[in-house]
Design a protein around this motif. Structure first.
Motif, PDB file in Angstrom:
ATOM      1  N   VAL A 139       0.804  -1.439  -0.081  1.00 54.36           N
ATOM      2  CA  VAL A 139       0.256   0.079  -0.311  1.00 54.36           C
ATOM      3  C   VAL A 139       0.836   1.489   0.573  1.00 54.36           C
ATOM      4  O   VAL A 139       1.841   1.713   0.620  1.00 54.36           O
ATOM      5  N   GLY A 140       1.274   1.831  -1.226  1.00 50.33           N
ATOM      6  CA  GLY A 140       1.527   2.505  -1.087  1.00 50.33           C
ATOM      7  C   GLY A 140       1.714   3.941  -0.278  1.00 50.33           C
ATOM      8  O   GLY A 140       0.811   4.882   0.210  1.00 50.33           O
ATOM      9  N   GLY A 141       2.524   5.024  -0.353  1.00 51.33           N
ATOM     10  CA  GLY A 141       2.238   6.647   0.173  1.00 51.33           C
ATOM     11  C   GLY A 141       2.091   7.004  -0.158  1.00 51.33           C
ATOM     12  O   GLY A 141       1.573   7.260  -1.896  1.00 51.33           O
ATOM     13  N   TYR A 142       1.500   8.260   0.535  1.00 57.00           N
ATOM     14  CA  TYR A 142       1.438   9.400  -0.039  1.00 57.00           C
ATOM     15  C   TYR A 142       0.613  10.619   0.525  1.00 57.00           C
ATOM     16  O   TYR A 142       1.200  10.580   2.057  1.00 57.00           O
ATOM     17  N   TRP A 143       1.029  11.830  -0.158  1.00 58.67           N
ATOM     18  CA  TRP A 143       0.621  13.189   1.218  1.00 58.67           C
ATOM     19  C   TRP A 143      -1.137  12.941   2.091  1.00 58.67           C
ATOM     20  O   TRP A 143      -1.833  13.059   0.813  1.00 58.67           O
ATOM     21  N   GLY A 144      -0.927  13.063   2.831  1.00 60.40           N
ATOM     22  CA  GLY A 144      -2.356  13.038   3.515  1.00 60.40           C
ATOM     23  C   GLY A 144      -2.271  14.577   3.930  1.00 60.40           C
ATOM     24  O   GLY A 144      -1.121  15.578   4.045  1.00 60.40           O
ATOM     25  N   TRP A 145      -3.382  14.902   4.874  1.00 62.51           N
ATOM     26  CA  TRP A 145      -3.164  16.521   5.512  1.00 62.51           C
ATOM     27  C   TRP A 145      -3.498  16.145   6.955  1.00 62.51           C
ATOM     28  O   TRP A 145      -4.316  15.903   7.679  1.00 62.51           O
ATOM     29  N   ARG A 146      -2.972  17.094   7.807  1.00 58.58           N
ATOM     30  CA  ARG A 146      -2.434  16.675   9.138  1.00 58.58           C
ATOM     31  C   ARG A 146      -2.061  18.106   9.391  1.00 58.58           C
ATOM     32  O   ARG A 146      -1.311  18.697   8.805  1.00 58.58           O
ATOM     33  N   GLY A 147      -2.580  19.151  10.485  1.00 58.14           N
ATOM     34  CA  GLY A 147      -1.708  20.138  10.959  1.00 58.14           C
ATOM     35  C   GLY A 147      -2.120  21.070   9.888  1.00 58.14           C
ATOM     36  O   GLY A 147      -1.331  22.751  10.113  1.00 58.14           O
ATOM     37  N   GLY A 148      -2.816  21.405   9.022  1.00 60.18           N
ATOM     38  CA  GLY A 148      -2.369  22.527   8.247  1.00 60.18           C
ATOM     39  C   GLY A 148      -1.819  22.573   7.199  1.00 60.18           C
ATOM     40  O   GLY A 148      -1.316  23.710   6.548  1.00 60.18           O
TER      41      GLY A 148
END
Length: 114
Positions: A65-74
């Motif tokens: 399961v490849g990594g990705y750019w998530g969204w956290r802390g703005g």
């Protein structure tokens, strides 16, 4: 002494080269575009994909399961990939960012029935 300083500088540079620093962005929000809140919507595009080194498969049939750019802390934050056991009768869809009208939507992936 000079050799030790050079070694320390090289080691520090190597460690820092693995860091990905992404500046803070305006806050994103969780949308219900799919009826379950499984979407993040932001004004800032994600950085270029991070080149992951895929480790050796830990057992036969393991699914990467490849990594990705998530969204956290703005801000965008890299979520590293991992191996997972397969789910018979399901297919895996990765998380992905989509540009819709100048806003970026993170479509959360996962295992979906065939």
């Amino acid at each position: 002494m000079r050799r030790a300083s050079l070694s320390l500088a090289l080691a520090s540079a190597a460690l820092l080269s693995a860091c990905v620093v992404v500046p803070a962005q305006r806050a994103g929000y969780y949308g219900g575009g799919y009826g379950d809140g499984s979407e993040v919507i932001v004004d800032t595009p994600p950085p270029a994909p991070y080149a992951e080194v895929v480790p050796v498969m830990p057992y036969p049939g393991a699914v990467w399961v490849g990594g990705y750019w998530g969204w956290r802390g703005g801000r965008h934050q890299w979520v590293p990939g991992y191996y997972e056991r397969p789910h018979p009768g399901y297919r895996y869809e990765p998380n992905r960012w989509e540009n819709r009208g100048g806003r970026w939507h993170l479509r959360i992936g996962g295992w979906f029935r065939l």
